[in-house]
Enzyme design. Structure first.
Site, PDB file in Angstrom:
ATOM      1  CG  ASP A  97      51.740   1.822   9.769  1.00 39.16           C
ATOM      2  OD1 ASP A  97      51.224   0.686   9.610  1.00 39.16           O
ATOM      3  OD2 ASP A  97      52.316   2.434   8.855  1.00 39.16           O
ATOM      4  CB  VAL A 103      61.202   8.534  -2.171  1.00 32.37           C
ATOM      5  CG1 VAL A 103      62.409   7.690  -2.542  1.00 32.37           C
ATOM      6  CG2 VAL A 103      60.052   8.266  -3.135  1.00 32.37           C
ATOM      7  CB  VAL A 104      63.537   6.582   2.812  1.00 33.72           C
ATOM      8  CG1 VAL A 104      64.697   6.747   3.783  1.00 33.72           C
ATOM      9  CG2 VAL A 104      62.210   6.847   3.507  1.00 33.72           C
TER      10      VAL A 104
END
Length: 648
Positions: free
Chosen positions: A477, A369-370
């Site tokens: 990615d 989570v950022v």
């Protein structure tokens, strides 16, 4: 008695009438001393001339007993005794025939029948009477030969035991040596060289070919030992004593210990060499060293199989020191370049909340989570990426790889890593904070971008890729969500590449299938190996979306398998009216990036040298394209939402 014929029965009856107490004396007389062979010959010749059936009498257990019986009767000098004895024998013959009933013409084997009945203590009934004096003499010779053979065997066994006690003989296993004693050739097979053959086959003679001598005992493994338990016990005690003396004399090396543990049978032959002569011990050590060198050579030729070994810790230490990097890799992880990569430098094992205060969530993913954060002292804003260790499930190397790769990169178009904190439950990455959000939000807001803006964004992306690819690092990615938009003071924008969770150093073709379905390259799906070129395919997909607002490869039914088939075919179109106002130069760059063959695909360097990119860089002040109507903008927005759902 008149004119009745003189028979043994009548003699026996007369003897019983005259001497009723002499029957026991006649029986006991059978065990008297045997007369000479000449006397026995006369007795039996007389019996044959008198035509009385000696074989029908009570047969003694041996030839000497027969002669003794006749001598006792002659010593008494009474003819009626012979008559009564004949009658008694005929009576027993009638009773015996009821049991045995031998055929008149059949003649059972003499030696086998005599030995078998002598062992059971039975009387020999039904034996043929026509035996000459020569046969009796030969029986006596056989008996003497057997006695002589048994005496020789006893002497040989005693001699063998004395050899063991004296410490003589070559290297033989104790059990195999014991079993070998029972299968030696008898003097009958080789009467002339009986003792000479024993010396040739004995364990005193030192073998010329040790290998052949060591193979001999295996032929007699199924034989049985003829010696008594006392001889075996004395033999075992002598062998044990000799073995103890040899162990005290010979030095025990680590190589010898390992050889004993690995191969018990060959070493048992050498370790049980307690019956070696003392003066031959040096030769034994030389032979053992030669065997040890052969073992070491075999180990070098063959791969080491430590699982099959059974060693003590003391014996196993030298082998472990030699094979330490292969057998116990976990102890040398920080020092081994070929195994797991070392932990990144600069990780702080402390509570991150003492240094940073957290804010709102600005992004999330599978493992992290950022959040916004601010340093408590400097009040500088950062992005804190919080990684939950419980979700990694053995993928800790991915986080370490991400940290190492970000630390190795330093470029204006790549997000910088400031600090790393770690606790028992989480890992905290303090990253550069980009206020403009990511490119995905920008696409949702603007739907599509003018060619100059799209060209500048692709320029920023390819600059970052040039820096990475020059270091042989592939991102794997690339997508709008991982491109952060920085809004500058002059109202310009700069893209920064972030999220290196799947980044990897390329040293050989990679076969791992990973990425996002919309942006995945066809070589990843074909699983034939890929490299840096997969990032350029994703860059072509991003450029296509920036210019028209939707991806080049779509599945009408939103089926992922169908999407992958379309990607592998590489067919895409510039659909009107969305591409009607797009320049051919922009279309050309898209066509050079979305090439199925990675060898023919444009590289990051080639993209930066493309005319469309160069023109966009020089004329940053080109007029923006004519805005589309609100209805068409809403159409693009709804279509892009469907694309986003496919990606998620």
């Amino acid at each position: 008695m008149g004119k009745e014929p003189l028979t043994l029965k009548s003699i026996q009856v007369a003897v019983e009438e005259l001497y009723p107490n002499k029957a026991r004396a006649l029986t006991l007389a059978q065990h008297s001393r045997a007369p000479s062979p000449r006397l026995r010959s006369r007795l039996f010749s007389k019996a044959l001339k008198g035509d009385h059936r000696c074989g029908e009498t009570e047969t003694p257990k041996s030839c000497s007993e027969v002669a003794g019986c006749k001598a006792a009767m002659r010593h008494q000098g009474k003819i009626p005794e012979e008559l009564s004895l004949d009658d008694r024998a005929r009576t027993q013959k009638k009773w015996g025939r009821g049991k045995w009933e031998p055929e008149p013409s059949s003649k059972p084997p003499r030696e086998a029948t005599l030995e078998e009945r002598h062992a059971r203590g039975e009387k020999h009934l039904g034996v043929e009477i026509e035996k000459t004096s020569g046969e009796i003499i030969r029986c006596e010779k056989c008996k003497r030969e057997r006695e002589l053979q048994q005496s020789l065997e006893r002497e040989r066994l005693s001699l063998g035991t004395s050899e063991l006690d004296m410490g003589k003989g070559p290297m033989y296993d104790v059990e195999k040596l014991v079993r070998t004693r029972s299968c030696r050739r008898s003097p009958e097979a080789n009467p002339a060289s009986g003792e000479e053959g024993w010396k040739g086959d004995s364990h005193r003679s030192s073998p010329r070919n040790p290998t052949q001598e060591l193979r001999r005992p295996s032929k007699s493994m199924d034989k049985k030992e003829d010696r008594g338990p006392e001889d075996q016990e004395s033999h075992a005690q002598g062998a044990a004593k000799a073995k103890k003396d040899l162990v005290e004399v010979l030095p025990v090396t680590e190589e010898g210990l390992r050889e004993v543990k690995k191969d018990t049978r060959p070493m048992s032959r050498s370790k049980h060499g307690g019956w070696l002569l003392r003066e031959h011990q040096a030769g034994f050590e030389k032979l053992r060293r030669t065997r040890g060198e052969e073992k070491e050579a075999e180990k070098e030729k063959k791969p080491c199989m430590s699982g099959g070994r059974r060693m003590t810790l003391r014996d196993d230490q030298p082998a472990k020191l030699e094979k330490e990097p292969k057998t116990r890799p976990e102890e040398n992880k920080p020092e081994r370049p070929s195994g797991r990569k070392p932990r990144p430098m600069g990780i702080i094992a402390a509570n991150v909340e003492k240094h940073y205060e957290t804010g709102r969530v600005i992004g999330d993913g599978n493992f992290a989570v950022v959040k916004e954060c601010r340093h408590r002292e400097t009040r500088q804003a950062y992005a804190m990426k919080i990684i939950d260790k419980s979700r990694l499930k053995g993928k800790e190397d991915m986080v370490d790889s991400e940290i190492l790769i970000i630390q190795s990169l330093s470029h204006p178009n790549i997000v910088k890593l400031h600090e790393v904190y770690e606790t028992d439950m989480e890992i905290y990455l303090i990253l550069e904070y980009v206020q403009g959000g990511d490119l995905f939000d920008a696409i949702i807001e603007s739907v599509k971008f003018p060619e100059p803006d799209a060209a500048l964004m692709i320029m920023d992306l390819c600059k970052a890729l040039v820096h990475m690819h020059d270091k042989s690092i592939v991102h794997r990615d690339l997508k709008p969500e991982n491109l952060l938009v920085q809004r500058n003071e002059d109202k310009s924008t700069t893209l920064k590449l972030a999220d290196f969770g799947l980044a990897k150093h390329v040293v050989r073709p990679i076969f791992t299938v990973c990425g996002t379905p919309t942006y995945v390259a066809p070589e990843i799906l074909s699983e034939k190996g890929y490299g840096l070129e997969v990032d350029m395919w994703a860059a072509g997909v991003i450029l296509y979306i920036l210019l028209c607002g939707f991806p080049p490869f779509r599945s009408p039914e939103r089926d992922q398998d169908e999407l992958f088939n379309i990607i592998q075919l590489g067919h895409f179109e510039f659909l009107p009216p969305y591409w009607d106002n797009i320049s051919d130069a922009a279309k050309d760059l898209v066509s050079r990036l979305l090439v199925v063959d990675p060898k023919k695909r444009y590289t990051a360097h080639q993209v930066l040298q493309h005319p469309w990119i160069e023109t966009a860089g020089k004329t940053n002040t080109v007029k923006r394209q004519k805005q589309v109507s609100p209805s068409s903008e809403g159409h693009f927005r709804s279509q892009h939402k469907r694309v986003v759902e496919q990606v998620s």
